[in-house]
Design an enzyme around this catalytic site. Structure first.
Site, PDB file in Angstrom:
ATOM      1  N   SER A 119       0.824  -1.210   0.000  1.00  0.00           N
ATOM      2  CA  SER A 119       0.000   0.000   0.000  1.00  0.00           C
ATOM      3  C   SER A 119       0.856   1.257   0.000  1.00  0.00           C
ATOM      4  CB  SER A 119      -0.953  -0.003   1.187  1.00  0.00           C
ATOM      5  OG  SER A 119      -0.305  -0.419   2.343  1.00  0.00           O
ATOM      6  N   HIS A 140      -2.203  -2.762  -6.541  1.00  0.00           N
ATOM      7  CA  HIS A 140      -2.730  -2.362  -5.238  1.00  0.00           C
ATOM      8  C   HIS A 140      -4.254  -2.492  -5.226  1.00  0.00           C
ATOM      9  CE1 HIS A 140      -3.190   1.045  -2.061  1.00  0.00           C
ATOM     10  NE2 HIS A 140      -3.247  -0.132  -1.513  1.00  0.00           N
ATOM     11  N   GLU A 152      -5.016  -0.111  -8.240  1.00  0.00           N
ATOM     12  CA  GLU A 152      -4.039   0.941  -8.558  1.00  0.00           C
ATOM     13  C   GLU A 152      -2.784   0.230  -9.071  1.00  0.00           C
ATOM     14  OE1 GLU A 152      -2.818   3.141  -5.047  1.00  0.00           O
ATOM     15  OE2 GLU A 152      -2.824   5.020  -6.169  1.00  0.00           O
ATOM     16  N   ASN A 190      -3.181   6.388  -1.246  1.00  0.00           N
ATOM     17  CA  ASN A 190      -2.898   6.570   0.177  1.00  0.00           C
ATOM     18  C   ASN A 190      -2.286   7.918   0.505  1.00  0.00           C
ATOM     19  OD1 ASN A 190      -4.048   4.337   1.322  1.00  0.00           O
ATOM     20  ND2 ASN A 190      -2.339   3.022   0.735  1.00  0.00           N
TER      21      ASN A 190
HETATM   22  N1  CAA Z   1     -17.017 -10.211   0.580  1.00  0.00           N
HETATM   23  C1  CAA Z   1     -18.070 -10.196  -0.273  1.00  0.00           C
HETATM   24  N2  CAA Z   1     -19.006  -9.228  -0.287  1.00  0.00           N
HETATM   25  C2  CAA Z   1     -18.883  -8.244   0.626  1.00  0.00           C
HETATM   26  C3  CAA Z   1     -17.822  -8.178   1.550  1.00  0.00           C
HETATM   27  C4  CAA Z   1     -16.862  -9.219   1.501  1.00  0.00           C
HETATM   28  N3  CAA Z   1     -15.787  -9.248   2.317  1.00  0.00           N
HETATM   29  N4  CAA Z   1     -17.979  -7.062   2.304  1.00  0.00           N
HETATM   30  C5  CAA Z   1     -19.086  -6.448   1.877  1.00  0.00           C
HETATM   31  N5  CAA Z   1     -19.630  -7.166   0.866  1.00  0.00           N
HETATM   32  C6  CAA Z   1     -20.811  -6.807   0.066  1.00  0.00           C
HETATM   33  C7  CAA Z   1     -22.108  -7.057   0.812  1.00  0.00           C
HETATM   34  O1  CAA Z   1     -22.555  -8.379   0.641  1.00  0.00           O
HETATM   35  C8  CAA Z   1     -23.045  -6.053   0.151  1.00  0.00           C
HETATM   36  O2  CAA Z   1     -23.513  -6.561  -1.080  1.00  0.00           O
HETATM   37  P1  CAA Z   1     -24.906  -6.021  -1.736  1.00  0.00           P
HETATM   38  O3  CAA Z   1     -24.669  -4.579  -2.119  1.00  0.00           O
HETATM   39  O4  CAA Z   1     -25.121  -6.907  -2.914  1.00  0.00           O
HETATM   40  O5  CAA Z   1     -25.936  -6.169  -0.674  1.00  0.00           O
HETATM   41  C9  CAA Z   1     -22.123  -4.875  -0.151  1.00  0.00           C
HETATM   42  O6  CAA Z   1     -20.795  -5.406  -0.177  1.00  0.00           O
HETATM   43  C10 CAA Z   1     -22.219  -3.813   0.895  1.00  0.00           C
HETATM   44  O7  CAA Z   1     -21.931  -4.391   2.163  1.00  0.00           O
HETATM   45  P2  CAA Z   1     -22.802  -4.176   3.492  1.00  0.00           P
HETATM   46  O8  CAA Z   1     -24.238  -4.005   3.145  1.00  0.00           O
HETATM   47  O9  CAA Z   1     -22.427  -5.239   4.474  1.00  0.00           O
HETATM   48  O10 CAA Z   1     -22.224  -2.866   4.156  1.00  0.00           O
HETATM   49  P3  CAA Z   1     -22.064  -1.432   3.568  1.00  0.00           P
HETATM   50  O11 CAA Z   1     -23.120  -1.066   2.592  1.00  0.00           O
HETATM   51  O12 CAA Z   1     -21.856  -0.594   4.764  1.00  0.00           O
HETATM   52  O13 CAA Z   1     -20.687  -1.515   2.743  1.00  0.00           O
HETATM   53  C11 CAA Z   1     -18.349  -1.390   2.537  1.00  0.00           C
HETATM   54  C12 CAA Z   1     -19.506  -1.963   3.339  1.00  0.00           C
HETATM   55  C13 CAA Z   1     -18.343  -2.010   1.146  1.00  0.00           C
HETATM   56  C14 CAA Z   1     -17.084  -1.777   3.281  1.00  0.00           C
HETATM   57  C15 CAA Z   1     -18.548   0.160   2.409  1.00  0.00           C
HETATM   58  O14 CAA Z   1     -18.752   0.709   3.694  1.00  0.00           O
HETATM   59  C16 CAA Z   1     -17.377   0.860   1.769  1.00  0.00           C
HETATM   60  O15 CAA Z   1     -17.257   0.902   0.559  1.00  0.00           O
HETATM   61  N6  CAA Z   1     -16.505   1.419   2.603  1.00  0.00           N
HETATM   62  C17 CAA Z   1     -15.291   2.108   2.138  1.00  0.00           C
HETATM   63  C18 CAA Z   1     -14.220   1.086   1.891  1.00  0.00           C
HETATM   64  C19 CAA Z   1     -12.957   1.730   1.414  1.00  0.00           C
HETATM   65  O16 CAA Z   1     -12.776   2.936   1.355  1.00  0.00           O
HETATM   66  N7  CAA Z   1     -12.000   0.859   1.070  1.00  0.00           N
HETATM   67  C20 CAA Z   1     -10.689   1.302   0.670  1.00  0.00           C
HETATM   68  C21 CAA Z   1      -9.792   1.264   1.850  1.00  0.00           C
HETATM   69  S1  CAA Z   1      -8.187   1.794   1.464  1.00  0.00           S
HETATM   70  C22 CAA Z   1      -7.406   0.427   0.941  1.00  0.00           C
HETATM   71  O17 CAA Z   1      -7.887  -0.660   0.951  1.00  0.00           O
HETATM   72  C23 CAA Z   1      -6.044   0.639   0.453  1.00  0.00           C
HETATM   73  C24 CAA Z   1      -4.952   0.705   1.419  1.00  0.00           C
HETATM   74  O18 CAA Z   1      -3.823   0.585   0.978  1.00  0.00           O
HETATM   75  C25 CAA Z   1      -5.126   0.985   2.822  1.00  0.00           C
END
Ligand code: CAA
Length: 285
Positions: A119, A140, A152, A190
């Protein structure tokens, strides 16, 4: 550069997500970690994620079985000899990645592409531990991998356009959208995101609002799917701290200095969702 078989090194939340998406797209996958327990834990996470999709009728039970069938466990890197692409998703420590890339360079065929899901560590520095820096690239993925669309793509100094093209095609085959950038500290994602998460931690530290208040303001006011503090917990507070330190060192700019509260939480072992406690509590009562 045809990619058919992929090894994912590291069966944690990112590695298992990458393995799941690769297998779901029809690739043969080896999921590697240093012990049978860690690989099994990764496979259990994949199974749970697929169960969610079955429940929502996004895939059938047979498709779930097919995905799991395409993933083989590997507790050594020997099977990398059969792979066209290796995606490393081990811990964010240069010494660990250096060891893995040195071994992969010896084990894999000369044509194999070595990618890192780092990351923030420099791809060019990782590539320097191999005899094939032109075939080393950053891939990424975002957390949670099955849900997030972006990959990415980070081109190191020596990465060739053919390697970038092959890796972009693979990301697309996995249902993701690849977007390229240069190898700078924090890349694009990031460098922007960590400043926001750190600033939210400073606000909490200064008592500007409660954790819930800060997250609500960003969710309702900016339409973010989750607040910055909940997102820091999801990513892992140790990872957030490590990335901020890389940004601070890489740019020498005090704007990246990690909030002392973040350091305290990491020292306490409060690492976020994965440890059951971070800024929020995740213990099941
Ligand atoms: N596996 C499969 N499906 C998943 C899952 C998983 N691990 N987690 C969530 N889902 C699916 C759910 O089944 C749901 O599907 P439907 O839309 O078909 O119902 C959908 O994703 C949404 O999930 P939830 O309803 O449980 O919860 P939510 O609507 O609150 O979404 C989230 C959860 C997808 C995490 C959302 O909150 C989100 O997009 N958050 C931001 C995440 C983000 O910014 N990620 C980037 C982080 S930075 C990074 O990763 C890089 C780094 O280097 C640090």
């Amino acid at each position: 550069m045809e990619i058919k078989t992929i090894m994912v090194v590291g069966a944690g939340q990112m590695g298992s997500g990458i393995a799941q998406m690769a297998a779901k797209s029809g690739y043969s996958v080896y999921l590697n970690d240093i012990s049978r327990e860690l690989v099994d834990k990764g496979l259990a996470g994949i199974s749970a994620s697929l169960d969610r999709m079955v429940k929502k009728e996004k895939i059938s039970k047979d498709e779930k079985a097919g995905v799991l069938d395409r993933i083989q466990s590997a507790v050594t890197l020997d099977s990398a000899a059969q792979c066209d692409l290796i995606v490393e998703a081990a811990v964010e420590k240069m010494e660990v990645k250096a060891e893995i890339f040195k071994k992969l360079d010896q084990t894999t065929p000369a044509k194999a592409i070595l990618a890192s899901n780092t990351s923030s560590l420099p791809i060019t520095a990782i590539a320097a531990h191999t005899g094939r820096p032109e075939k080393v690239i950053g891939m990424h993925f975002m957390n949670p991998v099955p849900v997030m669309n972006l990959v990415e793509i980070i081109n190191g100094l020596a990465t060739t356009p053919e390697v970038t093209e092959a890796v972009c095609k693979t990301a697309e085959a996995m249902g993701k959208t690849p977007v390229e950038c240069r190898d700078v500290p924090g890349f694009v994602s990031n460098r922007v995101l960590m400043v926001m998460l750190n600033e939210a931690l400073w606000e909490l530290y200064e008592g500007v609002a409660t954790a819930e208040g800060i997250d609500q303001i960003m969710k309702l006011g900016m339409n973010h799917p989750m607040g910055p503090l909940a997102l820091a917990d999801l990513i892992g507070l140790d990872t957030v701290l490590a990335i901020l330190q890389i940004l601070q060192e890489g740019y020498g700019d005090p704007k990246y200095r990690p909030c002392p509260l973040l350091k305290s939480y990491v020292n306490a072992g409060w690492l976020g969702k994965k440890s059951g406690k971070g800024i929020y509590n995740y213990y099941r009562s």
